[in-house]
Enzyme design. Structure first.
Site, short mmCIF file in Angstrom:
data_model
loop_
_atom_site.label_atom_id
_atom_site.label_comp_id
_atom_site.label_asym_id
_atom_site.label_seq_id
_atom_site.Cartn_x
_atom_site.Cartn_y
_atom_site.Cartn_z
N LYS A 1 40.08 53.02 46.72
CA LYS A 1 39.45 53.68 45.59
C LYS A 1 38.80 54.98 46.00
O LYS A 1 38.55 55.85 45.19
CB LYS A 1 38.34 52.78 45.03
CG LYS A 1 38.84 51.69 44.15
CD LYS A 1 37.69 51.04 43.42
CE LYS A 1 38.22 49.78 42.73
NZ LYS A 1 37.24 49.03 42.03
N1 GLU Z 1 37.11 42.06 41.15
C1 GLU Z 1 38.17 41.90 42.10
C2 GLU Z 1 38.73 43.29 42.42
O1 GLU Z 1 38.21 44.27 41.94
C3 GLU Z 1 39.25 41.04 41.47
C4 GLU Z 1 40.03 40.23 42.41
C5 GLU Z 1 40.86 39.20 41.64
O2 GLU Z 1 41.75 39.63 40.90
O3 GLU Z 1 40.59 38.02 41.77
O4 GLU Z 1 39.67 43.44 43.16
#
Ligand code: GLU
Length: 402
Positions: A278
């Site tokens: 990111k």
């Molecule tokens: N919040 C996690 C991320 O941003 C999600 C991971 C998942 O999909 O379980 O990657």
């Protein structure tokens, strides 16, 4: 010949065929669950797209859930920008915080009551416990382990506190978190992309925190609770989460819940072999959108590397498809497990190919949309008497002259 993965899917009661329902039992419900910690980047976009293609190819639902439990890392405007990026590439969630839906709220910070209630179940059935260890003690354990060449992990000290000791600490207002008790055994599960995975979490980690001392759940806990309560049937996410899945399965077990099916997607890498992240602003969807890449060129570009489609022509020649075609051609059993290097300069070739596709076989709506784009961008030229018409655009459109 039926490949190993297709056989696995058949054994699980699922079919890899594009027109058949994926599973005999319940409806397909998938979720894209980003944390609002920055701009949507190519890896996240690919996860969203595969989830979307899978859901739509199975007449299922695509849910957008925002995982904002780490309040210290939230970036303002991240959710709004994310929704804008998804809409731009053609993904409209069936359920989300802004669209609404039966299983909301879809923002984890609005679901704290649910986590509080569910953690009580684990405390009551002995699968979780309150931990009063201070940060300085945890740091000390970590340093000692590193010094002795051991895996740095929590020593599970508070597991053995008696009820009286816990009561006493609570009375004196000691700060605490809640940890999940890992069982010491190798757990096996089937990854729809990588096959059989066997892992003993206990050997490598201390009991994980599931509720932090600020009352917020950790990712691991909120993720399981939400996937269960939102009736998620399949979890498609980056392979970096595969190592956590065994832990998630142990939490499902402790609740007595059936876990969803898991499919992990191979990594997207920079040309130098490092992971796309990111923090690479130029690889954000927002930056790409602003650089005049067509949304469908980006969609084809980012889903071009890891397989997943009934089409061999796609990789052999630069043949682009509409979202509708990609949904029809998508087949989870055809995803491959190799990580893929992304060369951003290829996006320009995809852009040219997209223009060709729209002009030769685009739908009326696509052609109109394209005309509108061009008129907006090249307003003055288009209104001149000898203005180039759409057929001449490959020669004059600056988007194509890189
Ligand atoms: N919040 C996690 C991320 O941003 C999600 C991971 C998942 O999909 O379980 O990657």
């Amino acid at each position: 010949m039926v490949c190993l993965r297709q056989r696995l899917l058949l054994q699980l009661g699922c079919s890899g065929g594009i027109h058949k329902a994926y599973c005999h039992s319940n409806a397909v419900r998938v979720r894209f669950a980003p944390s609002p910690t920055g701009l949507l980047h190519l890896g996240g976009l690919r996860t969203a797209l595969y989830n979307y293609f899978f859901a739509k190819s199975q007449k299922g639902s695509f849910i957008l859930r925002i995982e904002d439990t780490d309040q210290t890392r939230i970036v303002p405007e991240a959710v709004r920008k994310l929704e804008k990026d998804l809409k731009w590439v053609g993904i409209v969630p069936d359920e989300s915080d802004s669209v609404g839906g039966e299983y909301g709220p879809y923002l984890q910070s609005k679901r704290l009551d649910l986590y509080e209630k569910e953690v009580q179940t684990l405390l009551n059935n002995g699968s979780a416990y309150k931990c009063f260890c201070s940060d300085s003690r945890l740091n000390l354990i970590r340093k000692d382990a590193i010094k002795s060449g051991l895996v740095p992990k929590y020593d599970n000290k508070c597991r053995s506190l008696t009820n009286e000791q816990v009561e006493e600490k609570l009375k004196s207002n000691s700060k605490y978190c809640i940890r999940f008790k890992l069982s010491n055994h190798s757990e096996s599960w089937q990854d729809l992309v990588y096959g059989n995975i066997t892992y003993n979490v206990f050997n490598n980690e201390g009991d994980p925190v599931i509720i932090k001392s600020d009352g917020f759940p950790t990712y691991h806990f909120a993720n399981v609770v939400d996937d269960h309560h939102m009736k998620i049937s399949h979890v498609l996410r980056g392979v970096e989460w595969q190592i956590s899945t065994t832990k998630h399965i142990l939490i499902y077990r402790a609740f007595g819940w059936t876990p969803p099916k898991f499919a992990h997607l191979p990594l997207l890498l920079n040309l130098n072999g490092t992971k796309l992240s990111k923090r690479q602003g130029d690889m954000s969807v927002e930056a790409i959108r602003k650089s005049e890449i067509f949304p469908n060129a980006l969609v084809n570009f980012v889903t071009n590397f890891g397989g997943g489609f009934h089409d061999h022509q796609r990789t052999a020649t630069l043949h682009l498809y509409s979202m509708k075609d990609l949904i029809e051609k998508f087949d989870l059993s055809m995803l491959n497990e190799n990580s893929c290097k992304v060369n951003p300069s290829h996006m320009k070739e995809f852009n040219r190919a997209e223009l060709k596709r729209v002009m030769s076989s685009g739908t009326e709506e696509e052609v109109k949309g394209f005309d509108r784009d061009v008129e907006e961008a090249y307003n003055e030229e288009v209104s001149k008497p000898n203005a180039p018409n759409r057929q001449h655009l490959p020669q004059v459109c600056p988007r194509l002259v890189y």
